[in-house]
Design a protein around this motif. Structure first.
Motif, PDB file in Angstrom:
ATOM      1  N   ARG A  70       1.652   0.751  -4.113  1.00 45.36           N
ATOM      2  CA  ARG A  70       0.779   1.369  -5.102  1.00 45.36           C
ATOM      3  C   ARG A  70       1.642   2.328  -5.910  1.00 45.36           C
ATOM      4  O   ARG A  70       2.197   3.279  -5.374  1.00 45.36           O
ATOM      5  CB  ARG A  70      -0.366   2.118  -4.435  1.00 45.36           C
ATOM      6  N   SER A 118      -0.273   0.741 -10.751  1.00 44.55           N
ATOM      7  CA  SER A 118      -1.596   1.381 -10.736  1.00 44.55           C
ATOM      8  C   SER A 118      -1.856   2.222 -11.972  1.00 44.55           C
ATOM      9  O   SER A 118      -2.943   2.184 -12.553  1.00 44.55           O
ATOM     10  CB  SER A 118      -1.723   2.270  -9.489  1.00 44.55           C
ATOM     11  N   GLU A 119      -0.846   3.014 -12.381  1.00 44.81           N
ATOM     12  CA  GLU A 119      -1.059   3.941 -13.492  1.00 44.81           C
ATOM     13  C   GLU A 119       0.289   4.266 -14.129  1.00 44.81           C
ATOM     14  O   GLU A 119       1.297   4.378 -13.442  1.00 44.81           O
ATOM     15  CB  GLU A 119      -1.714   5.226 -12.973  1.00 44.81           C
ATOM     16  N   VAL A 171      -1.465   9.456  -6.109  1.00 43.58           N
ATOM     17  CA  VAL A 171      -1.481   7.999  -6.164  1.00 43.58           C
ATOM     18  C   VAL A 171      -2.742   7.542  -5.444  1.00 43.58           C
ATOM     19  O   VAL A 171      -2.893   7.781  -4.241  1.00 43.58           O
ATOM     20  CB  VAL A 171      -0.228   7.389  -5.499  1.00 43.58           C
ATOM     21  N   ASP A 172      -3.635   6.914  -6.180  1.00 46.09           N
ATOM     22  CA  ASP A 172      -4.937   6.516  -5.625  1.00 46.09           C
ATOM     23  C   ASP A 172      -5.642   7.706  -4.978  1.00 46.09           C
ATOM     24  O   ASP A 172      -6.261   7.584  -3.910  1.00 46.09           O
ATOM     25  CB  ASP A 172      -4.762   5.393  -4.599  1.00 46.09           C
ATOM     26  N   ARG A 202       2.439   4.412  -1.188  1.00 42.32           N
ATOM     27  CA  ARG A 202       2.145   5.212  -2.383  1.00 42.32           C
ATOM     28  C   ARG A 202       3.439   5.792  -2.953  1.00 42.32           C
ATOM     29  O   ARG A 202       4.097   6.612  -2.293  1.00 42.32           O
ATOM     30  CB  ARG A 202       1.151   6.315  -2.060  1.00 42.32           C
ATOM     31  N   GLN A 238      -4.381  10.277  -3.523  1.00 43.21           N
ATOM     32  CA  GLN A 238      -3.703  10.876  -2.376  1.00 43.21           C
ATOM     33  C   GLN A 238      -2.267  11.259  -2.751  1.00 43.21           C
ATOM     34  O   GLN A 238      -1.714  10.791  -3.740  1.00 43.21           O
ATOM     35  CB  GLN A 238      -3.667   9.890  -1.212  1.00 43.21           C
ATOM     36  N   GLY A 249       0.772  -1.223   0.000  1.00 46.27           N
ATOM     37  CA  GLY A 249       0.000   0.000   0.000  1.00 46.27           C
ATOM     38  C   GLY A 249       0.808   1.281   0.000  1.00 46.27           C
ATOM     39  O   GLY A 249       0.230   2.371  -0.058  1.00 46.27           O
TER      40      GLY A 249
END
Length: 509
Positions: free
Chosen positions: A50, A75-76, A90-91, A27, A93, A25
C-alpha cells in the motif's frame, strides 16, 4: 512509540529478502516522483504494498507520473511543496517503511519525522537488492562503484569489459538505467555494474557485492551530508559485506583505511590500484602497460599484461588510467580474463562531457569536461594540460577552492569565470593566483547558452598556439544550465560556431 510495534515492523521488514516474500499490504511512503521515485512506487505497487507517494514537484511531468501510478495501484499521490514535508498516513495508519529518493536530505522534515517515529528508511538501492531474487528469473551479481569522481567512467568501463566477455550486463544505479528497472528485467542479468552516489549509499544496509571500490575521496556535497566526515562515512559503506575483493586507491590512503575498517565477508581480499608501478596485490602501470599483480598465482615476482594504456583512447589523462585500473581489478575479482579486460577497454567509449576533445585550431586544443562538477574533478583535468585557459565557475555546493587553485596555479594562463555567483572561486584565484588574468562573464539577463558563447569568445581572445582551452567548471551547473550535459553542449556548440566563423573569414580573405 510502543517498542513492541517497532520490533514487529523490523521483524516483518527483515523477512522481506526476495520478490516472492510477503510484501502485500505493507504500508509505505515513497518520496519523490521523478525517475527514482517512480520506479520505487511502481515496484512496490506491483508487489502488493500500500503506497503513498509524496513529492514537491507539481508540474506536468509530475502529474503525468501521478496518473500512471494511480493506474498501476498506488493508493495516493500527494504533490506540491506545501505538503511534501509532512509524513502522511497510509490507509489511515502510520507507515511501516519510507523509501526515499536520493535528493531528499536526511534532515528533510518528512524523513526526520519518520526517524523520530522509529520508521525505517530505505533508498531505492536497498529495495532493489531485496527484490532482485525471484523464482524463474536470473539473479545478478553486483559490482559496486563509488568515489567523488570517476564513478560513471569506471562503471561504464566495467560494463564494457563484462559485455566483451559475453556476459549479459548493464550499468545501472546512479547512471543510466534505474536499479529497480534493471533487477526487474524479465530475462535477468548476469552482472550489474552499479554506480552509487553517497546519497544512495546513505540508505543502504544489506548489499553484498562481489567486488567494490571507492575510487577517491575529496570534498563534495557537504551541503547534503552536513560535513565532510559524514560524506566520507557514507562513501565507506561501499565496502560493507563485500564478498571477493575490496578495491582501493593505493595513491589515497583514505580509501585503504575504509577497507581496513569495513565489515566484509570471510575470504574477501584488499586489492589496490595505481597509475604507477604496482606492488603485490595491486593493478597498475608498467611502461605504458596496464598490468595485474593481484589475481595471478605468481604475483610475488611477476605481473600479467592486461592492456596498453593506448587501448583506452587517444587522449588518456592520468585519472582515466586510474579508472581503467580500478575497473580491471573489479572485473578480475569477478573472474574475467586479461583478454576480457583488453577487449572491454578497446570497445570503450568515454562519452560526452568527460575530457572530450572538441576542436583543434590554430594550435589551440578545446576540451569539454563539463562533468568536472567539483574541485577534485577539475584538478584531475587541469593536471592533464599546460598551459590552460580555464573556463570555470557555477554552483559551488559549499566546497572550498583554495587547494585546487594552489595546486594548479602554475599551469593557468588565464581564467574565464561563468556562473551566477562564482565569488568563492574568484576569491581563491585572487589569493592564490594573483598574477593570472581573470575575466568574469556576468550577464544575469542572458541564458546559459548565451553566457557560454561569451565565455568561449573571451577564451579565444586569450588562447594562443600551444594552449588548451579547458571547460572544467569545478562547480555544479544548475544555476545557469539544466544539467552538466546542457552546459557541455553549450560549450561544444559555441566552439563549433567559433570554428565555422573562422573558416568563413578565411574563405572571404
Amino acid at each position: 512509540m510502543d517498542c513492541s510495534i517497532v520490533s514487529t515492523q523490523e521483524n516483518r521488514l527483515d523477512a522481506l529478502r526476495s520478490w516472492d516474500a510477503d510484501w502485500s499490504g505493507l504500508r509505505v511512503v515513497v518520496t519523490g516522483i521523478s525517475k527514482t521515485g517512480f520506479s520505487v512506487a511502481d515496484t512496490l505497487a506491483e508487489l502488493g504494498a500500500r503506497v503513498v507517494v509524496v513529492a514537491a514537484s507539481d508540474d506536468d511531468d509530475a502529474r503525468g507520473h501521478a496518473d500512471t501510478l494511480r493506474i498501476v495501484g498506488v493508493s495516493e499521490v500527494i504533490l506540491g511543496e506545501a505538503t511534501s514535508t509532512v509524513l502522511p498516513l497510509v490507509d489511515g495508519q502510520q507507515a511501516e517503511l519510507v523509501v526515499t529518493s536520493p535528493g531528499f536530505k536526511p534532515t528533510h522534515p518528512l524523513l526526520a519525522a519518520a526517524a523520530d517515529a522509529g520508521i525505517p528508511i530505505w533508498g531505492d538501492v536497498e529495495l532493489a537488492w531485496r527484490v532482485q531474487t525471484k523464482a524463474g528469473r536470473k539473479t545478478a551479481q553486483w559490482i559496486t562503484i563509488t568515489g567523488t569522481n570517476g564513478k560513471t567512467t569506471t562503471t561504464t568501463m566495467v560494463e564494457s569489459m563484462l559485455q566483451g566477455a559475453g556476459l549479459r550486463a548493464i550499468a545501472a544505479g546512479n547512471i543510466g538505467t534505474p536499479i529497480l528497472d534493471a533487477v526487474r528485467d524479465p530475462q535477468g542479468y548476469d552482472v550489474l555494474a552499479v554506480e552509487l552516489s553517497t546519497f544512495q549509499l546513505h540508505w543502504t544496509q544489506s548489499l553484498e557485492p562481489v567486488s567494490s571500490v571507492c575510487l577517491n575521496l575529496a570534498e563534495d556535497h557537504v551541503d547534503w551530508h552536513g560535513s565532510f566526515a559524514a560524506y566520507a562515512a557514507d562513501k565507506a559503506k561501499i565496502y560493507e559485506n563485500t564478498r571477493v575483493a575490496c578495491i582501493y586507491n593505493a595513491e589515497q590512503i583514505e580509501t585503504e583505511r575504509m577497507v581496513q575498517e569495513a565489515d566484509v565477508l570471510d575470504g574477501c581480499r584488499a586489492v589496490g590500484f595505481t597509475t604507477g608501478l604496482p606492488s603485490i596485490s595491486m593493478v597498475g602501470v608498467v611502461e605504458g602497460l596496464l598490468v595485474d599483480r593481484a589475481f595471478i598465482a605468481e604475483r610475488k615476482d611477476s605481473a600479467v599484461e592486461l592492456a596498453n594504456v593506448s587501448d583506452i583512447g587517444d587522449l588518456v589523462p592520468r585519472h582515466l588510467v586510474a579508472n581503467a585500473a580500478a575497473a580491471a581489478a573489479l572485473v578480475l575479482a569477478y573472474g574475467l580474463s586479461p583478454a576480457d579486460v583488453r577487449k572491454g577497454l578497446q570497445n570503450y567509449h568515454n562519452g560526452e562531457h568527460r575530457i572530450q576533445p572538441v576542436a583543434s585550431s590554430e594550435g589551440v586544443l578545446w576540451v569539454n569536461d563539463s562533468k568536472a562538477t567539483n574541485p577534485h574533478a577539475a584538478a584531475a583535468s587541469l593536471a592533464a594540460f599546460n598551459p590552460v585557459v580555464w573556463i570555470a565557475g557555477g554552483l559551488s555546493k559549499g566546497v572550498d577552492y583554495d587547494e585546487l587553485v594552489q595546486a594548479q596555479a602554475a599551469r593557468l594562463k588565464a581564467v574565464v569565470l561563468i556562473g551566477a555567483d562564482s565569488s568563492a572561486l574568484a576569491a581563491s584565484l585572487a589569493h592564490h593566483a594573483p598574477t593570472v588574468p581573470v575575466i568574469a562573464v556576468r550577464e544575469p539577463l542572458l541564458d546559459g547558452d548565451a553566457v557560454m558563447a561569451l565565455a568561449v569568445a573571451e577564451a579565444a581572445a586569450l588562447a594562443a598556439d600551444g594552449d588548451t582551452v579547458l571547460m572544467a567548471p569545478a562547480s555544479a551547473s544548475m544555476d545557469q544550465f539544466t544539467s552538466y550535459a546542457h552546459r557541455g553542449q553549450a560549450f561544444m556548440d559555441a566552439v563549433r560556431e567559433l570554428m565555422e566563423s573562422r573558416a568563413s573569414a578565411k574563405k572571404e580573405s
